[in-house]
Motif scaffolding. Structure first.
Motif, PDB file in Angstrom:
ATOM      1  N   ALA A 129      81.416   7.411  47.918  1.00 18.97           N
ATOM      2  CA  ALA A 129      80.921   8.064  47.381  1.00 18.97           C
ATOM      3  C   ALA A 129      81.232   8.673  47.147  1.00 18.97           C
ATOM      4  N   PRO A 130      80.276   9.192  45.727  1.00 19.63           N
ATOM      5  CA  PRO A 130      81.111  10.663  44.827  1.00 19.63           C
ATOM      6  C   PRO A 130      81.061  11.848  45.789  1.00 19.63           C
ATOM      7  N   ALA A 131      82.060  12.780  45.849  1.00 17.60           N
ATOM      8  CA  ALA A 131      81.259  14.186  46.402  1.00 17.60           C
ATOM      9  C   ALA A 131      80.414  14.482  46.075  1.00 17.60           C
ATOM     10  N   ALA A 132      79.401  15.435  46.326  1.00 18.40           N
ATOM     11  CA  ALA A 132      78.536  16.553  45.964  1.00 18.40           C
ATOM     12  C   ALA A 132      78.993  17.292  45.305  1.00 18.40           C
ATOM     13  N   GLN A 133      78.492  17.789  44.183  1.00 24.27           N
ATOM     14  CA  GLN A 133      78.503  18.950  42.974  1.00 24.27           C
ATOM     15  C   GLN A 133      77.974  19.979  44.144  1.00 24.27           C
ATOM     16  N   PRO A 134      78.735  20.782  44.181  1.00 23.77           N
ATOM     17  CA  PRO A 134      78.629  21.574  44.300  1.00 23.77           C
ATOM     18  C   PRO A 134      77.969  22.533  43.446  1.00 23.77           C
ATOM     19  N   GLN A 135      77.268  24.030  44.253  1.00 28.97           N
ATOM     20  CA  GLN A 135      75.591  23.750  42.743  1.00 28.97           C
ATOM     21  C   GLN A 135      76.288  25.338  42.380  1.00 28.97           C
ATOM     22  N   SER A 136      77.952  26.048  42.285  1.00 28.67           N
ATOM     23  CA  SER A 136      78.001  26.709  41.617  1.00 28.67           C
ATOM     24  C   SER A 136      79.369  26.057  40.510  1.00 28.67           C
ATOM     25  N   ALA A 138      78.352   1.670  32.032  1.00 29.01           N
ATOM     26  CA  ALA A 138      77.258   1.629  32.630  1.00 29.01           C
ATOM     27  C   ALA A 138      77.066   0.452  33.350  1.00 29.01           C
ATOM     28  N   GLU A 139      75.981   0.618  34.406  1.00 28.72           N
ATOM     29  CA  GLU A 139      75.552  -0.873  34.520  1.00 28.72           C
ATOM     30  C   GLU A 139      74.536  -1.132  35.658  1.00 28.72           C
ATOM     31  N   VAL A 140      74.038  -1.638  35.058  1.00 27.16           N
ATOM     32  CA  VAL A 140      72.321  -1.604  35.395  1.00 27.16           C
ATOM     33  C   VAL A 140      72.012  -3.019  36.551  1.00 27.16           C
ATOM     34  N   VAL A 141      71.607  -2.485  37.542  1.00 30.93           N
ATOM     35  CA  VAL A 141      70.863  -3.101  38.595  1.00 30.93           C
ATOM     36  C   VAL A 141      69.413  -3.474  38.271  1.00 30.93           C
ATOM     37  N   LEU A 142      69.363  -5.081  38.010  1.00 29.98           N
ATOM     38  CA  LEU A 142      67.210  -5.374  37.999  1.00 29.98           C
ATOM     39  C   LEU A 142      67.661  -6.396  39.562  1.00 29.98           C
ATOM     40  N   VAL A 143      66.104  -5.110  39.912  1.00 25.03           N
ATOM     41  CA  VAL A 143      65.938  -5.100  41.569  1.00 25.03           C
ATOM     42  C   VAL A 143      64.613  -6.458  41.330  1.00 25.03           C
ATOM     43  N   GLU A 171      76.614   1.199  44.185  1.00 21.64           N
ATOM     44  CA  GLU A 171      76.592   1.836  42.975  1.00 21.64           C
ATOM     45  C   GLU A 171      77.542   3.033  42.908  1.00 21.64           C
ATOM     46  N   SER A 172      77.954   3.520  44.301  1.00 16.64           N
ATOM     47  CA  SER A 172      78.593   5.200  43.731  1.00 16.64           C
ATOM     48  C   SER A 172      79.777   5.085  43.437  1.00 16.64           C
ATOM     49  N   THR A 173      81.015   4.081  43.420  1.00 17.13           N
ATOM     50  CA  THR A 173      82.196   4.305  42.896  1.00 17.13           C
ATOM     51  C   THR A 173      82.436   4.048  41.993  1.00 17.13           C
ATOM     52  N   ARG A 174      81.372   3.230  41.396  1.00 16.50           N
ATOM     53  CA  ARG A 174      81.800   2.470  39.739  1.00 16.50           C
ATOM     54  C   ARG A 174      80.951   3.292  38.743  1.00 16.50           C
ATOM     55  N   PRO A 175      82.406   3.828  37.699  1.00 12.64           N
ATOM     56  CA  PRO A 175      81.847   4.807  36.892  1.00 12.64           C
ATOM     57  C   PRO A 175      81.006   4.451  35.743  1.00 12.64           C
ATOM     58  N   GLN A 222      71.655  11.899  45.568  1.00 12.41           N
ATOM     59  CA  GLN A 222      72.176  10.494  45.607  1.00 12.41           C
ATOM     60  C   GLN A 222      71.460  10.255  44.066  1.00 12.41           C
ATOM     61  N   LEU A 223      70.188  10.394  43.720  1.00 12.46           N
ATOM     62  CA  LEU A 223      69.716   9.554  42.516  1.00 12.46           C
ATOM     63  C   LEU A 223      71.096  10.543  41.230  1.00 12.46           C
ATOM     64  N   ARG A 224      70.997  11.965  41.444  1.00 12.16           N
ATOM     65  CA  ARG A 224      72.207  12.997  40.304  1.00 12.16           C
ATOM     66  C   ARG A 224      73.241  12.076  40.819  1.00 12.16           C
ATOM     67  N   ASN A 225      73.682  12.288  42.208  1.00 12.27           N
ATOM     68  CA  ASN A 225      75.650  12.531  42.144  1.00 12.27           C
ATOM     69  C   ASN A 225      76.079  10.567  41.714  1.00 12.27           C
ATOM     70  N   THR A 226      74.782   9.730  41.876  1.00 11.81           N
ATOM     71  CA  THR A 226      75.590   8.817  40.965  1.00 11.81           C
ATOM     72  C   THR A 226      74.589   8.777  39.600  1.00 11.81           C
ATOM     73  N   ARG A 227      74.033   9.868  39.294  1.00 16.78           N
ATOM     74  CA  ARG A 227      73.857   9.505  37.671  1.00 16.78           C
ATOM     75  C   ARG A 227      72.917   8.278  37.519  1.00 16.78           C
ATOM     76  N   THR A 228      72.091   8.079  38.365  1.00 20.80           N
ATOM     77  CA  THR A 228      70.784   7.145  38.820  1.00 20.80           C
ATOM     78  C   THR A 228      69.614   7.193  37.479  1.00 20.80           C
ATOM     79  N   THR A 229      69.236   6.466  37.139  1.00 19.87           N
ATOM     80  CA  THR A 229      68.376   6.650  35.992  1.00 19.87           C
ATOM     81  C   THR A 229      67.580   5.170  36.928  1.00 19.87           C
TER      82      THR A 229
END
Length: 359
Positions: free
Chosen positions: A31-38, A87-92, A188-192, A232-239
């Motif tokens: 999974a993407p490394a969590a972004q340090p808040q600094s 980008a990737e789209v997931v239709l659920v 989706e976390s490993t995808r750009p 998780q939403l922020r780190n994966t850039r998920t809308t």
């Protein structure tokens, strides 16, 4: 990732259990490394007028970013048109929380969306069908005709957890929905690039009300769930977009009830279980809650229109003073008549907080 169900004992006429889900990364999964808040935070921003397509001609000087009402310098700025960034789209298709008749009604409209433009999709798209026995996932493709054909093979609608199974069935449906969302984001976390999730569902039960009282332990557990999913939403850039196929058929009160929980939660004592609803998570991610009257196809297209033009901003987040410190985000625009949608907030961690705690 593991999701641990937690039960809160709540007095609502009788003693009932309410299920919560918490998403946490395991060391075995990437999974993407969590972004340090600094460090830097990246925001995908869609700017729209009151009606019409997203605006594409703005410059960095048109944006002012507020973090907890304090202006923060924008350290980088890029404008994108459709397909300029990965980008990737997931239709659920949410078979757990949607009745058979509703899915039957939605099927041809979803097919129409997938087969538009001769079936050529602008981004790799994954089809996911959430059932009470698991989530069935098709590999990502830009071939909408192939996804439509695959969807036609699913026998959705036959389930053991119906919307009329009472509070215990509601617990399970909420848990399954949160499990599926977190699992898809982890996948989706490993995808750009950006991730767009189009979730066709009335949403899982809110399980909140005026007589539902939580104890301090339950409040802390739910707050941890909220922080985990928000990160998780922020780190994966998920809308996230909620496409509600029932629309006005739900009734105005039920359709809009989620708005009472849409404001960001700053501390455990403020939480309610409704803060984990699909609609609230969609709103806070910078997506939309779109209620269908007759045309689900147009709502899916409206959500995808947000990828036609958007802006990517980065800024240096201030160091947090304590763990899980909530920061509200707001973007102001120099040009009148425009609205910016993006991530509505994030939970900061002190510099000494370990990466694992952010997940």
């Amino acid at each position: 990732m593991s999701i641990h169900r937690r039960f809160a004992s709540i007095l609502f006429g009788s003693l009932l259990s309410t299920a919560c889900a918490v998403a946490q990364q395991t060391p075995q999964q990437t999974a993407p490394a969590a972004q340090p808040q600094s460090g830097k935070i990246t925001l995908d921003v869609v700017v729209t007028p009151k009606s019409g397509a997203p605006v594409s001609d703005l410059q960095a000087q048109d944006f002012t970013l507020l973090d907890n009402k304090t202006p923060r310098p924008i350290t980088s700025f890029r404008a994108f048109a459709q397909s300029q960034e990965p980008a990737e789209v997931v239709l659920v298709i949410d078979d757990v929380n949607t009745e058979f008749q509703t899915i039957a009604y939605a099927r041809p409209q979803i097919d129409k969306f997938l087969r538009a433009n001769a079936g050529h999709l602008p981004y790799p798209t994954t089809l996911a069908v959430v059932t009470d026995t698991g989530t069935n996932i098709q590999n990502a493709t830009t071939d909408g005709n192939a996804l439509s054909a695959a969807f036609d093979q699913y026998e959705v609608g036959l389930k053991t957890l119906r919307r009329d199974t009472g509070i215990y069935g509601a617990e399970d449906r909420s848990d399954l929905g949160l499990r599926a969302l977190s699992s898809l984001m982890n996948r989706e976390s490993t995808r750009p690039g950006r991730k767009i999730i189009l979730w066709v569902s009335p949403g899982w039960p809110l399980l909140s009300g005026p007589r539902l009282d939580l104890g301090a332990k339950q409040e802390q557990q739910i707050f941890s769930d909220i922080v985990a999913l928000s990160s998780q939403l922020r780190n994966t850039r998920t809308t996230l977009y909620n496409i509600n196929p029932l629309g006005a058929g739900e009734g105005v009160m039920r359709t809009n009830y989620y708005e009472a929980f849409a404001k960001g939660v700053q501390r455990p004592s403020q939480v309610e279980i409704g803060d984990l609803s699909l609609q609230v998570l969609a709103t806070q991610s910078g997506g939309q809650v779109l209620n269908a009257d007759n045309d689900i196809t147009s709502l899916l297209q409206k959500a995808m229109a947000d990828t036609s033009a958007y802006y990517q901003l980065t800024f240096d987040a201030p160091p947090a003073q304590h763990p899980d410190e909530y920061h509200q985000l707001l973007i102001q625009l120099a040009k009148p008549g425009l609205t910016a949608r993006t991530l509505q907030g994030y939970y900061g961690q002190p510099p000494s907080t370990s990466t694992a705690a952010l997940q």
